[in-house]
Write a protein that holds these residues in place. Structure first.
Motif, short mmCIF file in Angstrom:
data_model
loop_
_atom_site.label_atom_id
_atom_site.label_comp_id
_atom_site.label_asym_id
_atom_site.label_seq_id
_atom_site.Cartn_x
_atom_site.Cartn_y
_atom_site.Cartn_z
N GLN A 96 -94.78 -24.15 -31.02
CA GLN A 96 -94.14 -23.55 -29.86
C GLN A 96 -93.00 -22.61 -30.22
OE1 GLN A 96 -95.55 -24.06 -26.95
NE2 GLN A 96 -96.98 -25.57 -27.77
N ASN A 97 -92.29 -22.91 -31.29
CA ASN A 97 -91.11 -22.13 -31.67
C ASN A 97 -91.20 -21.76 -33.15
OD1 ASN A 97 -88.55 -21.09 -32.24
ND2 ASN A 97 -87.51 -22.52 -30.87
N LYS A 98 -91.32 -20.46 -33.43
CA LYS A 98 -91.47 -20.01 -34.81
C LYS A 98 -90.16 -20.10 -35.60
CE LYS A 98 -95.35 -16.91 -33.93
NZ LYS A 98 -95.88 -15.53 -34.03
N GLY A 99 -89.07 -20.41 -34.93
CA GLY A 99 -87.80 -20.61 -35.63
C GLY A 99 -87.61 -22.03 -36.11
N ILE A 100 -88.62 -22.88 -35.89
CA ILE A 100 -88.55 -24.28 -36.30
C ILE A 100 -89.70 -24.60 -37.25
CG2 ILE A 100 -88.64 -26.69 -35.50
CD1 ILE A 100 -87.53 -25.78 -32.84
N VAL A 101 -89.41 -25.34 -38.31
CA VAL A 101 -90.45 -25.83 -39.21
C VAL A 101 -90.36 -27.35 -39.27
CG1 VAL A 101 -90.56 -23.74 -40.61
CG2 VAL A 101 -88.97 -25.56 -41.25
N TRP A 102 -91.49 -27.98 -39.61
CA TRP A 102 -91.56 -29.42 -39.76
C TRP A 102 -91.82 -29.75 -41.23
CZ3 TRP A 102 -90.22 -32.78 -35.99
CH2 TRP A 102 -90.14 -32.27 -34.69
N ILE A 103 -91.07 -30.72 -41.74
CA ILE A 103 -91.17 -31.11 -43.15
C ILE A 103 -91.78 -32.50 -43.23
CG2 ILE A 103 -89.90 -31.30 -45.32
CD1 ILE A 103 -87.57 -29.84 -43.83
N GLU A 104 -92.88 -32.62 -43.95
CA GLU A 104 -93.56 -33.91 -44.13
C GLU A 104 -93.55 -34.29 -45.60
OE1 GLU A 104 -97.47 -33.75 -42.54
OE2 GLU A 104 -96.83 -34.02 -40.46
N GLY A 105 -93.52 -35.59 -45.86
CA GLY A 105 -93.58 -36.09 -47.23
C GLY A 105 -92.25 -36.62 -47.75
N LEU A 106 -91.18 -36.49 -47.00
CA LEU A 106 -89.88 -37.00 -47.42
C LEU A 106 -89.78 -38.49 -47.10
CD1 LEU A 106 -87.49 -34.15 -46.17
CD2 LEU A 106 -88.59 -34.39 -48.41
N THR A 121 -83.76 -19.66 -45.20
CA THR A 121 -82.61 -20.56 -45.18
C THR A 121 -82.63 -21.32 -43.86
OG1 THR A 121 -81.30 -19.07 -46.56
CG2 THR A 121 -80.11 -20.73 -45.30
N TYR A 122 -82.66 -22.65 -43.95
CA TYR A 122 -82.82 -23.49 -42.76
C TYR A 122 -81.72 -24.55 -42.68
CZ TYR A 122 -87.54 -21.59 -42.14
OH TYR A 122 -88.60 -20.75 -41.92
N LYS A 123 -81.36 -24.87 -41.46
CA LYS A 123 -80.42 -25.97 -41.20
C LYS A 123 -81.22 -27.18 -40.75
CE LYS A 123 -76.70 -27.44 -38.12
NZ LYS A 123 -75.77 -27.04 -37.03
N ILE A 124 -80.95 -28.31 -41.38
CA ILE A 124 -81.56 -29.57 -40.96
C ILE A 124 -80.56 -30.26 -40.04
CG2 ILE A 124 -82.43 -31.81 -41.73
CD1 ILE A 124 -83.10 -30.50 -44.41
N PRO A 125 -80.84 -30.33 -38.75
CA PRO A 125 -79.89 -30.97 -37.83
C PRO A 125 -79.95 -32.48 -37.94
CG PRO A 125 -81.85 -30.31 -36.64
CD PRO A 125 -82.06 -29.85 -38.06
N ALA A 126 -78.87 -33.13 -37.56
CA ALA A 126 -78.90 -34.59 -37.47
C ALA A 126 -79.91 -34.96 -36.40
CB ALA A 126 -77.51 -35.11 -37.13
N GLN A 127 -80.78 -35.91 -36.73
CA GLN A 127 -81.89 -36.22 -35.82
C GLN A 127 -82.40 -37.63 -36.05
OE1 GLN A 127 -85.61 -33.99 -37.44
NE2 GLN A 127 -83.86 -33.02 -38.46
N LYS A 128 -83.22 -38.06 -35.13
CA LYS A 128 -83.88 -39.36 -35.26
C LYS A 128 -85.38 -39.10 -35.35
CE LYS A 128 -82.34 -42.85 -32.88
NZ LYS A 128 -81.97 -43.85 -33.93
N THR A 129 -86.01 -39.65 -36.36
CA THR A 129 -87.44 -39.42 -36.57
C THR A 129 -88.28 -40.23 -35.58
OG1 THR A 129 -87.70 -41.20 -38.18
CG2 THR A 129 -86.98 -39.05 -39.01
#
Length: 212
Positions: A96-106, A121-129
């Motif tokens: 939906q939003n090309k300014g967001i990426v999802w990281i899997e495998g961590l 260059t990306y900011k990882i916001p504080a979040q709940k998985t």
């Protein structure tokens, strides 16, 4: 008289057809100016549309350079926990939003990151998985030249210099508190200071065989 006019009409018809054939078979006149321009400037084929990976170089699959350990420091000691299992890391574009990426495998789970400085260059916001894990703020940077991905979680994103987040902090020694004789020593609660979690990975280049 009628015969003469009849033959004259046939002659004029044959003559007009011959002139028309000569006009169609006559070669075009060459224009030196047009020829020189055509020789200097040639039409180039239209460029192909850029792929998402070309627009967002961070997309793809990465192999961790080493399994990062998690360290915790108390008032007196520093302990290192077992390194969590880290498989290959995959980064995908949000639908939906090309300014967001999802990281899997961590080990933290599937997390999202926001594009802050194009292209990588990306900011990882504080979040709940989705699994209910709390993930602290962090930074992710992809170096296109070295094909290296750097991720740090547990240290605030630096808007002015995102790469500064990866500079190790200088640790100050903890001073020992003297205990006076004759007095009962008070129980001091140990404060655990968690160090940021850092990951370095190399991009895996997937090549497709060309068919003739």
């Amino acid at each position: 008289m009628k015969k003469t006019a009849f033959f004259a009409g046939i002659f004029l018809t044959i003559l007009s057809v011959a002139n028309a054939q000569n006009a169609t078979t006559k070669p075009a006149v060459s224009n030196p100016t047009v020829d020189s321009i055509a020789a200097k400037y040639k039409l180039q084929p239209m460029p192909e549309a850029m792929t998402p990976e070309q627009v967002f170089p961070v997309l793809g699959e990465y192999q961790p350079s080493a399994a990062p350990a998690i360290e915790a420091t108390t008032a007196t000691t520093t302990t290192t926990e077992a390194a969590p299992a880290v498989s290959n890391v995959k980064i995908m574009l949000d639908e939906q939003n090309k300014g967001i990426v999802w990281i899997e495998g961590l080990p933290q789970g599937k997390i999202k990151a926001f594009l802050r400085k194009s292209p990588s260059t990306y900011k990882i916001p504080a979040q709940k998985t989705e699994d209910g894990k709390d993930v602290k703020e962090g930074t992710m940077i992809f170096d296109k030249d070295t094909k290296t991905l750097s991720v740090i979680i547990g240290k605030a994103y630096n808007d002015q210099d995102p790469a500064a987040s990866f500079i190790p902090a200088v640790e100050e020694p903890v001073a020992a508190v003297p205990v006076k004789k004759g007095k009962k020593a008070k129980t001091v609660k140990k404060v655990v200071v968690e160090k940021p979690w850092v990951l370095t990975a190399t991009k895996i280049e997937h090549t497709t065989a060309s068919t003739n």
